[in-house]
Design a protein around this motif. Structure first.
Motif, PDB file in Angstrom:
ATOM      1  N   ASP A 178     -13.329   1.017   0.043  1.00 41.20           N
ATOM      2  CA  ASP A 178     -13.926   0.456  -1.164  1.00 41.20           C
ATOM      3  C   ASP A 178     -14.845  -0.720  -0.826  1.00 41.20           C
ATOM      4  O   ASP A 178     -15.873  -0.921  -1.476  1.00 41.20           O
ATOM      5  CB  ASP A 178     -12.832  -0.004  -2.136  1.00 41.20           C
ATOM      6  CG  ASP A 178     -12.184   1.162  -2.867  1.00 41.20           C
ATOM      7  OD1 ASP A 178     -12.763   2.265  -2.866  1.00 41.20           O
ATOM      8  OD2 ASP A 178     -11.092   0.976  -3.439  1.00 41.20           O
ATOM      9  N   ILE A 179     -14.453  -1.509   0.178  1.00 33.88           N
ATOM     10  CA  ILE A 179     -15.317  -2.608   0.639  1.00 33.88           C
ATOM     11  C   ILE A 179     -16.625  -2.042   1.177  1.00 33.88           C
ATOM     12  O   ILE A 179     -17.719  -2.518   0.854  1.00 33.88           O
ATOM     13  CB  ILE A 179     -14.599  -3.435   1.722  1.00 33.88           C
ATOM     14  CG1 ILE A 179     -13.416  -4.195   1.118  1.00 33.88           C
ATOM     15  CG2 ILE A 179     -15.564  -4.412   2.388  1.00 33.88           C
ATOM     16  CD1 ILE A 179     -12.525  -4.859   2.146  1.00 33.88           C
ATOM     17  N   HIS A 180     -16.507  -0.997   1.975  1.00 36.01           N
ATOM     18  CA  HIS A 180     -17.688  -0.341   2.549  1.00 36.01           C
ATOM     19  C   HIS A 180     -18.593   0.208   1.450  1.00 36.01           C
ATOM     20  O   HIS A 180     -19.828   0.169   1.554  1.00 36.01           O
ATOM     21  CB  HIS A 180     -17.253   0.785   3.491  1.00 36.01           C
ATOM     22  CG  HIS A 180     -18.400   1.501   4.149  1.00 36.01           C
ATOM     23  ND1 HIS A 180     -18.967   2.633   3.602  1.00 36.01           N
ATOM     24  CD2 HIS A 180     -19.089   1.234   5.302  1.00 36.01           C
ATOM     25  CE1 HIS A 180     -19.955   3.046   4.378  1.00 36.01           C
ATOM     26  NE2 HIS A 180     -20.039   2.215   5.416  1.00 36.01           N
ATOM     27  N   ASP A 181     -17.985   0.723   0.377  1.00 35.02           N
ATOM     28  CA  ASP A 181     -18.745   1.303  -0.733  1.00 35.02           C
ATOM     29  C   ASP A 181     -19.245   0.258  -1.721  1.00 35.02           C
ATOM     30  O   ASP A 181     -19.932   0.601  -2.689  1.00 35.02           O
ATOM     31  CB  ASP A 181     -17.882   2.329  -1.481  1.00 35.02           C
ATOM     32  CG  ASP A 181     -17.519   3.527  -0.618  1.00 35.02           C
ATOM     33  OD1 ASP A 181     -18.216   3.767   0.392  1.00 35.02           O
ATOM     34  OD2 ASP A 181     -16.527   4.207  -0.951  1.00 35.02           O
ATOM     35  N   GLY A 182     -18.872  -1.010  -1.507  1.00 31.57           N
ATOM     36  CA  GLY A 182     -19.331  -2.073  -2.381  1.00 31.57           C
ATOM     37  C   GLY A 182     -18.530  -2.224  -3.657  1.00 31.57           C
ATOM     38  O   GLY A 182     -18.985  -2.871  -4.610  1.00 31.57           O
ATOM     39  N   ASN A 207      -3.059   2.045  -4.411  1.00 32.00           N
ATOM     40  CA  ASN A 207      -2.966   3.368  -3.805  1.00 32.00           C
ATOM     41  C   ASN A 207      -4.317   3.789  -3.236  1.00 32.00           C
ATOM     42  O   ASN A 207      -4.506   4.914  -2.816  1.00 32.00           O
ATOM     43  CB  ASN A 207      -2.495   4.415  -4.838  1.00 32.00           C
ATOM     44  CG  ASN A 207      -3.470   4.595  -5.985  1.00 32.00           C
ATOM     45  OD1 ASN A 207      -4.546   3.991  -6.004  1.00 32.00           O
ATOM     46  ND2 ASN A 207      -3.103   5.402  -6.954  1.00 32.00           N
ATOM     47  N   ARG A 208      -5.254   2.847  -3.236  1.00 33.47           N
ATOM     48  CA  ARG A 208      -6.607   3.128  -2.763  1.00 33.47           C
ATOM     49  C   ARG A 208      -6.809   2.638  -1.336  1.00 33.47           C
ATOM     50  O   ARG A 208      -6.064   1.792  -0.836  1.00 33.47           O
ATOM     51  CB  ARG A 208      -7.629   2.458  -3.685  1.00 33.47           C
ATOM     52  CG  ARG A 208      -7.573   2.936  -5.117  1.00 33.47           C
ATOM     53  CD  ARG A 208      -8.432   2.053  -6.012  1.00 33.47           C
ATOM     54  NE  ARG A 208      -9.829   2.118  -5.651  1.00 33.47           N
ATOM     55  CZ  ARG A 208     -10.795   2.610  -6.446  1.00 33.47           C
ATOM     56  NH1 ARG A 208     -10.487   3.091  -7.627  1.00 33.47           N
ATOM     57  NH2 ARG A 208     -12.047   2.604  -6.069  1.00 33.47           N
ATOM     58  N   ASP A 209      -7.841   3.155  -0.703  1.00 26.44           N
ATOM     59  CA  ASP A 209      -8.254   2.686   0.616  1.00 26.44           C
ATOM     60  C   ASP A 209      -9.230   1.534   0.383  1.00 26.44           C
ATOM     61  O   ASP A 209     -10.433   1.750   0.202  1.00 26.44           O
ATOM     62  CB  ASP A 209      -8.926   3.829   1.383  1.00 26.44           C
ATOM     63  CG  ASP A 209      -9.307   3.442   2.804  1.00 26.44           C
ATOM     64  OD1 ASP A 209      -9.296   2.231   3.118  1.00 26.44           O
ATOM     65  OD2 ASP A 209      -9.631   4.341   3.601  1.00 26.44           O
ATOM     66  N   LEU A 210      -8.712   0.315   0.358  1.00 27.83           N
ATOM     67  CA  LEU A 210      -9.544  -0.832   0.017  1.00 27.83           C
ATOM     68  C   LEU A 210     -10.639  -1.089   1.042  1.00 27.83           C
ATOM     69  O   LEU A 210     -11.722  -1.566   0.692  1.00 27.83           O
ATOM     70  CB  LEU A 210      -8.679  -2.084  -0.152  1.00 27.83           C
ATOM     71  CG  LEU A 210      -7.729  -2.098  -1.360  1.00 27.83           C
ATOM     72  CD1 LEU A 210      -7.057  -3.458  -1.476  1.00 27.83           C
ATOM     73  CD2 LEU A 210      -8.463  -1.764  -2.646  1.00 27.83           C
ATOM     74  N   ALA A 235      -4.309  10.349   1.157  1.00 26.12           N
ATOM     75  CA  ALA A 235      -3.407  11.489   0.979  1.00 26.12           C
ATOM     76  C   ALA A 235      -4.147  12.804   1.161  1.00 26.12           C
ATOM     77  O   ALA A 235      -3.626  13.755   1.757  1.00 26.12           O
ATOM     78  CB  ALA A 235      -2.765  11.446  -0.403  1.00 26.12           C
ATOM     79  N   LEU A 236      -5.394  12.867   0.676  1.00 22.47           N
ATOM     80  CA  LEU A 236      -6.178  14.093   0.832  1.00 22.47           C
ATOM     81  C   LEU A 236      -6.454  14.376   2.301  1.00 22.47           C
ATOM     82  O   LEU A 236      -6.343  15.522   2.749  1.00 22.47           O
ATOM     83  CB  LEU A 236      -7.496  13.974   0.055  1.00 22.47           C
ATOM     84  CG  LEU A 236      -8.431  15.187   0.195  1.00 22.47           C
ATOM     85  CD1 LEU A 236      -7.777  16.446  -0.376  1.00 22.47           C
ATOM     86  CD2 LEU A 236      -9.767  14.923  -0.492  1.00 22.47           C
ATOM     87  N   GLN A 261       0.837  -1.202   0.000  1.00 16.91           N
ATOM     88  CA  GLN A 261       0.000   0.000   0.000  1.00 16.91           C
ATOM     89  C   GLN A 261       0.872   1.251   0.000  1.00 16.91           C
ATOM     90  O   GLN A 261       1.907   1.304   0.670  1.00 16.91           O
ATOM     91  CB  GLN A 261      -0.924   0.002   1.215  1.00 16.91           C
ATOM     92  CG  GLN A 261      -1.912  -1.165   1.212  1.00 16.91           C
ATOM     93  CD  GLN A 261      -2.756  -1.219   2.469  1.00 16.91           C
ATOM     94  OE1 GLN A 261      -2.246  -1.443   3.556  1.00 16.91           O
ATOM     95  NE2 GLN A 261      -4.058  -1.021   2.310  1.00 16.91           N
ATOM     96  N   GLY A 262       0.439   2.248  -0.746  1.00 15.46           N
ATOM     97  CA  GLY A 262       1.191   3.494  -0.807  1.00 15.46           C
ATOM     98  C   GLY A 262       0.631   4.393  -1.895  1.00 15.46           C
ATOM     99  O   GLY A 262      -0.060   3.930  -2.802  1.00 15.46           O
TER     100      GLY A 262
END
Length: 343
Positions: A160-164, A154-157, A314-315, A40-41
């Motif tokens: 992403d799981i929470h968002d489906g 580079n994503r917050d997986l 990062a944001l 992750q990064g």
């Protein structure tokens, strides 16, 4: 059909920071176990370098290393790219083609930016990793593979799981060991090492001897926040070697709209050191850009991160670092301002 692959180039993880030293040690520990790894990064931090180091340090270093960059393949072709297809499986499939899974058999499969993998393909990948079997697109024969999966994102997986958008069961299958690469701004002591490395590398590659970089310019680069991380630093050094002028660096550090960096009333103060003024100007500029983008997107942080082409994590870091108000306070302030205007 004979599977072929190219032996990957040797990779080196440069830097002397604590974060890099600990990462090197973790790589050595993990590589010998051949357990699934999730790297992750942020974009440009060197996730592929870490993947190749894992491979080179593993018992499979003399076996195939096969890479698939998920966002680089159109969604409609991802399944075929990963699992292969039989002749006639779809229009244009004039011959049987091996997928990345088969090419990586007995070796290592590196799935770069796994978060961009289509959710329909995620289900089939999960089955292949669990059962070590798969079926080519358009085929019926079950095939067996033995791969070591290394993935990067580079994503917050978890978000992403929470968002489906990402399967939870696949996440846990891949995230047996997690390796995080610190952003370049989190390890500024590594910047001089990387700077010298890229100067030497591209001077040799392009057979040029650029002018010696001034101490003031090196200070500017060491204090810069590097939103593009190592990739941005590498590109700036390459441009400098080719063009041989520090002005090319100054131009590269300006925002995309061409506006000159400005730090407010103190900018251009002859009594203050250059690197202090540049750092302040860059910080103020970045803060204003983020603030305007947040306001334009009604403080939707995920949409803002997508527009700015940075990761959500990062944001959040930049919002906190810039001293911008938290989400609830910003929305309350915006609501009050709207109410006052309406009255």
């Amino acid at each position: 059909m004979q599977a072929t692959y190219t032996q990957p180039r040797s990779s080196t993880l440069l830097g002397n920071s604590r974060a890099i030293r600990e990462l090197r040690q973790r790589i050595e520990q993990v590589a010998s176990a051949l357990t699934p790894v999730l790297i992750q990064g942020e974009s440009g931090t060197g996730k592929e370098v870490v993947a190749r180091l894992l491979y080179q340090s593993s018992p499979r270093s003399n076996r195939p290393f096969v890479k698939l960059c998920c966002p680089a393949v159109p969604h409609g072709l991802l399944e075929s790219e990963l699992f292969g297809h039989e002749r006639g499986a779809f229009t244009g499939a004039q011959q049987t083609r091996l997928g990345k899974l088969e090419l990586a058999n007995q070796g290592t499969l590196f799935l770069d930016e796994i978060g961009d993998l289509d959710i329909a393909v995620q289900s089939k990948l999960l089955q292949a990793l669990q059962d070590y079997t798969f079926v080519r697109l358009g085929g019926s024969e079950e095939r067996t593979v033995d791969i070591w999966p290394i993935c990067a994102t580079n994503r917050d997986l978890e978000q992403d799981i929470h968002d489906g958008n990402f399967r939870e069961d696949l996440f846990y299958r891949l995230n047996v060991v997690s390796l995080r690469i610190a952003a370049l701004r989190e390890r500024p002591e590594d910047i001089p090492v990387l700077l010298d490395h890229f100067l030497e590398r591209y001077a040799e590659e392009y057979e040029r001897t650029p002018p010696r970089m001034s101490a003031s310019m090196r200070s500017v680069l060491e204090d810069y926040h590097w939103p593009g991380n190592i990739r941005e630093l590498e590109n700036i050094v390459r441009r400098y070697v080719v063009l041989g002028s520090e002005e090319t660096i100054t131009e590269a550090l300006r925002p995309a709209n061409g506006a000159v960096l400005s730090g407010g009333s103190s900018a251009g103060d002859p009594t203050r050191p250059l690197k202090e003024q540049v750092r302040e100007a860059v910080d103020n500029l970045e803060r204003n850009i983020i603030l305007r983008c947040l306001q334009a997107n009604r403080w939707n942080r995920r949409k803002t991160a997508a527009v700015l082409e940075i990761s959500y994590r990062a944001l959040l870091y930049k919002i906190k670092d810039a001293g911008l108000p938290p989400l609830h306070a910003a929305k309350q302030k915006s609501s009050n301002s709207t109410g006052e205007s309406a009255s």
